[in-house]
Write a protein that holds these residues in place. Structure first.
Motif, PDB file in Angstrom:
ATOM      1  N   ARG A 166       0.719  -1.124   0.336  1.00  0.00           N
ATOM      2  CA  ARG A 166       0.125  -0.390  -0.066  1.00  0.00           C
ATOM      3  C   ARG A 166       1.026   1.151  -0.295  1.00  0.00           C
TER       4      ARG A 166
ATOM      5  N   MET B   6      -0.972   4.553  -3.942  1.00  0.00           N
ATOM      6  CA  MET B   6      -2.244   3.741  -3.388  1.00  0.00           C
ATOM      7  C   MET B   6      -2.584   4.502  -2.395  1.00  0.00           C
TER       8      MET B   6
ATOM      9  N   GLY C  95      -7.295   3.060   0.513  1.00  0.00           N
ATOM     10  CA  GLY C  95      -6.977   2.192  -1.259  1.00  0.00           C
ATOM     11  C   GLY C  95      -8.023   2.120  -2.289  1.00  0.00           C
TER      12      GLY C  95
ATOM     13  N   SER D  59       2.703  -2.435   5.281  1.00  0.00           N
ATOM     14  CA  SER D  59       2.224  -3.949   5.296  1.00  0.00           C
ATOM     15  C   SER D  59       3.365  -4.460   5.855  1.00  0.00           C
TER      16      SER D  59
END
Ligand code: SAM
Length: 328
Positions: free
Chosen positions: A26, A31, A35, A136
């Motif tokens: 992400r 991004m 999301g 992440s």
């Protein structure tokens, strides 16, 4: 083979194919925090549909293909697609852009399917920054293993793409450059591009001129040829380095006048430019059984609408999709 060219006579021979909009990272600059709304599996082009488009494009003169995403390695059985594309004339080069997380699992399989080489996106060499930038649970070591796996599989040259962001990773420019001396890495520093879809936590832009200044303690950069690939980077070598340093300047010195690309997105939209909202839908025509001649006409229409250049510097930022969807 006729060869595609846009109204400004730029030859177009390169197709970037995003096989999914899903990503296992992400990244803060790629991004949105919340999301993205993911395309349903049924709405993604199948490998057969992607192959049909690639074949038509190849008959029009496309001979280079890059697979991207989202993260292309999260799509199952990617090597199947690579194999189909590798057997398509006159496509003579298939490459992949990946975050490298899953590469240690797939590198050898991809190589034997016909993949030539990989670009791996890695923006930091510090485990904590990796966590911060990628948002992440994956680790820096996963990517480093992926890099080694790609090299051992013969996916050479492995190029490392670093998006440089002020206050986030610009203190690591020297560390990445040192890897070109000691480890033979091919590192490409990329200027951050703004995207309307990723407004929060937007990192500060660092121009390539500033990156070059930061490299001065390591000695003079000697210009060199790219070796493999015909992308927009300008390449240099530090004294005693076996690897290279590339600079990609989408903002401070745009390279649109040499752009040879088309982009097929995972949902079947075809774009003639990363930084435009203009796109043509190929999925619906494909699913209605469009003949190859009709498909070729749509591809030619996209090429005919290729913008001369982007206008990011004048504040024209494409609105609808983040780079994670278009393929970066
Ligand atoms: N998941 C793959 C990866 O990480 O390489 C492929 C997709 S990613 C969108 C492709 C490339 O776009 C990466 O090298 C990434 O760093 C670059 N990218 C994404 N957002 C960017 C931005 N705002 N400015 C510059 N490059 C960007």
């Amino acid at each position: 083979m006729t060869g595609l060219a846009d109204p400004c006579q730029r030859p177009v021979n390169y197709l970037r194919i995003s096989v999914t909009d899903r990503c296992n990272l992400r990244c803060i600059y790629c991004m949105p925090t919340e999301g993205i709304r993911l395309t349903s599996h049924e709405a993604l082009l199948t490998y057969e549909e992607i192959y049909t488009v690639a074949k038509a494009a190849a008959e029009l003169g496309i001979d280079k293909i890059r697979i991207t995403g989202g993260e292309p390695l999260v799509r199952l059985e990617l090597s199947k697609l690579i194999k189909m594309l590798a057997q398509t004339d006159p496509i003579d080069e298939i490459s992949l852009t990946t975050n490298g997380i899953l590469l240690s699992k797939y590198a050898a399989e991809l190589k034997s399917a016909g993949l030539r080489r990989v670009n791996i996106s890695l923006d930091t060499l510090k485990p904590d920054s990796f966590k911060y930038i990628t948002r992440s649970q994956y680790k820096l070591s996963d990517v480093l293993q992926g890099i080694e796996a790609a090299r051992s599989a013969g996916l050479n040259p492995v190029k490392i793409n670093v998006v440089v962001m002020s206050g986030i990773n610009d203190d690591e420019i020297l560390d990445f450059a040192t890897r070109t001396i000691h480890d033979g890495w091919h590192v490409r520093f990329i200027e951050f591009m703004p995207s309307a879809a990723v407004s929060t936590e937007a990192p500060q832009f660092v121009p390539v001129s500033e990156m070059r200044k930061r490299l001065e303690p390591l000695g003079e950069l000697e210009p060199c040829l790219p070796g493999v690939g015909n992308g927009p980077a300008k390449y240099f070598r530090l004294p005693h380095a076996s690897g290279t340093i590339g600079f990609i300047t989408p903002i401070s010195e745009h390279f649109c006048f040499h752009c040879n690309r088309l982009r097929l997105m995972a949902d079947g939209k075809l774009r003639p430019c990363l930084l435009t909202d203009y796109e043509i839908d190929l999925k619906q025509p494909l699913r209605s059984g469009i003949p190859s001649a009709g498909l070729k006409q749509l591809i030619e229409e996209a090429v005919a609408n290729k913008p001369l250049r982007h206008h990011l510097n004048e504040g024209h930022i494409p609105k609808d999709r983040p780079f994670s969807q278009v393929g970066g």
